[in-house]
Design a protein around this motif. Structure first.
Motif, PDB file in Angstrom:
ATOM      1  N   THR A  82      -8.257 -26.584  37.296  1.00 20.77           N
ATOM      2  CA  THR A  82      -7.150 -26.334  38.054  1.00 20.77           C
ATOM      3  C   THR A  82      -6.095 -26.453  37.512  1.00 20.77           C
ATOM      4  O   THR A  82      -5.773 -27.530  38.179  1.00 20.77           O
ATOM      5  CB  THR A  82      -8.109 -24.973  39.069  1.00 20.77           C
ATOM      6  OG1 THR A  82      -8.058 -26.384  40.005  1.00 20.77           O
ATOM      7  CG2 THR A  82      -9.206 -24.258  39.193  1.00 20.77           C
ATOM      8  N   SER A  83      -4.666 -25.686  37.320  1.00 19.95           N
ATOM      9  CA  SER A  83      -3.022 -26.155  36.835  1.00 19.95           C
ATOM     10  C   SER A  83      -2.871 -25.555  37.186  1.00 19.95           C
ATOM     11  O   SER A  83      -2.737 -24.005  37.342  1.00 19.95           O
ATOM     12  CB  SER A  83      -3.119 -26.327  35.554  1.00 19.95           C
ATOM     13  OG  SER A  83      -2.221 -26.867  35.344  1.00 19.95           O
ATOM     14  N   GLY A  84      -1.933 -25.733  38.618  1.00 16.72           N
ATOM     15  CA  GLY A  84      -0.568 -25.119  38.953  1.00 16.72           C
ATOM     16  C   GLY A  84       0.416 -25.124  38.834  1.00 16.72           C
ATOM     17  O   GLY A  84       0.213 -25.824  37.710  1.00 16.72           O
ATOM     18  N   SER A  85       1.186 -24.106  39.152  1.00 18.35           N
ATOM     19  CA  SER A  85       2.483 -23.714  38.382  1.00 18.35           C
ATOM     20  C   SER A  85       3.378 -22.707  38.962  1.00 18.35           C
ATOM     21  O   SER A  85       2.884 -22.907  39.852  1.00 18.35           O
ATOM     22  CB  SER A  85       2.278 -23.400  36.384  1.00 18.35           C
ATOM     23  OG  SER A  85       2.722 -21.611  36.988  1.00 18.35           O
ATOM     24  N   PRO A  86       4.308 -22.988  38.568  1.00 18.66           N
ATOM     25  CA  PRO A  86       5.505 -22.393  39.382  1.00 18.66           C
ATOM     26  C   PRO A  86       5.433 -20.517  38.901  1.00 18.66           C
ATOM     27  O   PRO A  86       6.116 -19.602  39.978  1.00 18.66           O
ATOM     28  CB  PRO A  86       6.734 -22.662  39.114  1.00 18.66           C
ATOM     29  CG  PRO A  86       6.638 -24.208  38.554  1.00 18.66           C
ATOM     30  CD  PRO A  86       5.463 -23.623  38.175  1.00 18.66           C
ATOM     31  N   GLY A  87       4.680 -20.003  38.410  1.00 21.40           N
ATOM     32  CA  GLY A  87       4.571 -18.590  38.130  1.00 21.40           C
ATOM     33  C   GLY A  87       4.154 -18.739  36.189  1.00 21.40           C
ATOM     34  O   GLY A  87       4.189 -19.950  35.474  1.00 21.40           O
ATOM     35  N   ILE A  88       3.546 -17.841  36.190  1.00 21.38           N
ATOM     36  CA  ILE A  88       3.805 -16.783  34.457  1.00 21.38           C
ATOM     37  C   ILE A  88       4.594 -17.143  33.786  1.00 21.38           C
ATOM     38  O   ILE A  88       5.795 -17.467  33.861  1.00 21.38           O
ATOM     39  CB  ILE A  88       2.565 -15.456  34.211  1.00 21.38           C
ATOM     40  CG1 ILE A  88       1.812 -16.088  34.763  1.00 21.38           C
ATOM     41  CG2 ILE A  88       2.887 -16.077  32.853  1.00 21.38           C
ATOM     42  CD1 ILE A  88       1.083 -14.231  35.238  1.00 21.38           C
ATOM     43  N   GLY A  89       4.244 -17.930  32.243  1.00 25.97           N
ATOM     44  CA  GLY A  89       6.067 -18.156  31.603  1.00 25.97           C
ATOM     45  C   GLY A  89       6.739 -19.493  31.899  1.00 25.97           C
ATOM     46  O   GLY A  89       7.587 -19.159  30.870  1.00 25.97           O
ATOM     47  N   THR A  90       6.401 -20.133  32.775  1.00 24.65           N
ATOM     48  CA  THR A  90       7.736 -21.228  33.202  1.00 24.65           C
ATOM     49  C   THR A  90       6.887 -22.686  32.327  1.00 24.65           C
ATOM     50  O   THR A  90       6.433 -22.260  31.851  1.00 24.65           O
ATOM     51  CB  THR A  90       7.061 -21.653  34.630  1.00 24.65           C
ATOM     52  OG1 THR A  90       5.870 -21.815  35.308  1.00 24.65           O
ATOM     53  CG2 THR A  90       7.406 -20.566  35.704  1.00 24.65           C
TER      54      THR A  90
END
Length: 326
Positions: free
Chosen positions: A157-165
């Motif tokens: 699982t890889s986190g991000s600040p949001g979709i498309g960032t």
């Protein structure tokens, strides 16, 4: 008859050269320039705009006023800027998201064309991302990460600040090039994602050194690889993803300045020249490098060419991954 002919020739000359000629001598007039930031206050784009606005205002002898219009990954503010008069009194802080990703990402029209609605002025800086894992993770190299994701059901699982960032796009580019599956875990901002990563709720994450650097220095996160084509001064021992086996991998988050399409070229040239002078100031250089950004010297035409390559690159990644944002 001769006098009429001369007057007609003068009128034709003014019609042909008027906007450019007048703009060259009459801009700026002291009227405030709106620096539209298509993100909320406090983020990288806003911080950069506020860093540049004051010295740019002094150089142009006219106020440069920040106006935040956030929403839809930069699309709301960019659409507003695209409809502003092309007179040099509206400039936009565009990013990799607003000007190379969003047009392919959103299922509904974003209100502007990422390329045709604007004229590039200057690339302000680029920021490679850092792939990090919790200190408790057994992974120490990119190969370790890829092997672990292959054997885990659904992938790491890889986190991000949001979709498309940009952190999300870095993940999808790695998945595309390596053929390894991951599970994307979008958050509302980098802060919550980093907290969960440190706590071990997610396995990995891409983000800028500004975001993850303090946690690397504290020993709570371990750096695995850099997304850009070169190693970064802050982490000289951390290899690039390309060096780590994914040849040709090159991805950076970028910040640039645009104006509405149709803005006279002399205004664009003046803006570019003044922005380059601002970016060359030692105190500005130090601040940019302090949050992991390298200043750029791209000309407007070089930025235009780079942007077109980026649009095509991310359109391909987004299509292949089947990503859509509402």
């Amino acid at each position: 008859m001769q006098r009429r002919t001369a007057l007609q020739a003068l009128a034709a000359s003014l019609v042909a050269t008027g906007p450019t000629a007048f703009a060259q001598g009459a801009w700026p007039t002291g009227k405030a320039i709106t620096y539209l930031v298509p993100f909320p206050p406090g983020g990288n784009t806003d911080t950069l705009a506020r860093l540049i606005a004051q010295p740019l205002s002094a150089a142009l002898a006219t106020p440069v006023v920040i106006d935040n219009k956030g929403g839809a990954g930069g699309s709301v503010g960019s659409a507003i800027a695209s409809r502003a008069p092309a007179d040099g009194y509206t400039i936009l802080g565009g990013t990799i998201s607003s000007h190379s990703i969003n047009g392919s990402l959103y299922s509904t029209p974003i209100g502007y064309d990422m390329v045709k609605s604007f004229s590039p002025v200057a690339m302000l800086g680029v920021s490679p991302l850092v792939l990090v894992v919790p200190a408790s993770s057994p992974s120490r190299t990119l190969d370790d990460v890829l092997k672990a994701s292959r054997v885990k059901n659904g992938g790491l699982t890889s986190g991000s600040p949001g979709i498309g960032t940009s952190p999300h796009m870095a993940l999808e580019l790695l998945a595309s090039q390596s053929g390894v599956k991951f599970t994307h875990a979008p958050y509302k901002g980098s802060g919550p994602a980093v907290q969960d990563l440190v706590g071990g709720q997610i396995d990995m994450m891409f983000d800028t050194s500004l975001v993850v650097g303090p946690h690397i220095q504290s020993g709570r996160l371990r750096p695995i690889a850099i997304t850009g084509s070169q190693r970064v001064p802050g982490f000289p021992d951390v290899p690039t993803i390309s060096e780590s086996g994914q040849k040709g991998f090159d991805m950076v988050s970028w910040q640039a300045m645009f104006v509405p399409a149709g803005t006279p070229q002399p205004i664009i040239d003046r803006l570019h020249a003044e922005v380059m002078k601002v970016l060359a100031l030692p105190e500005i250089q130090a601040r940019l490098k302090g949050f992991g950004m390298e200043p750029s010297s791209m000309t407007p035409s070089q930025l235009a060419a780079y942007q077109k390559v980026e649009v095509e690159k991310w359109a391909k990644v987004i299509k292949q991954a089947g990503i859509k944002a509402e």
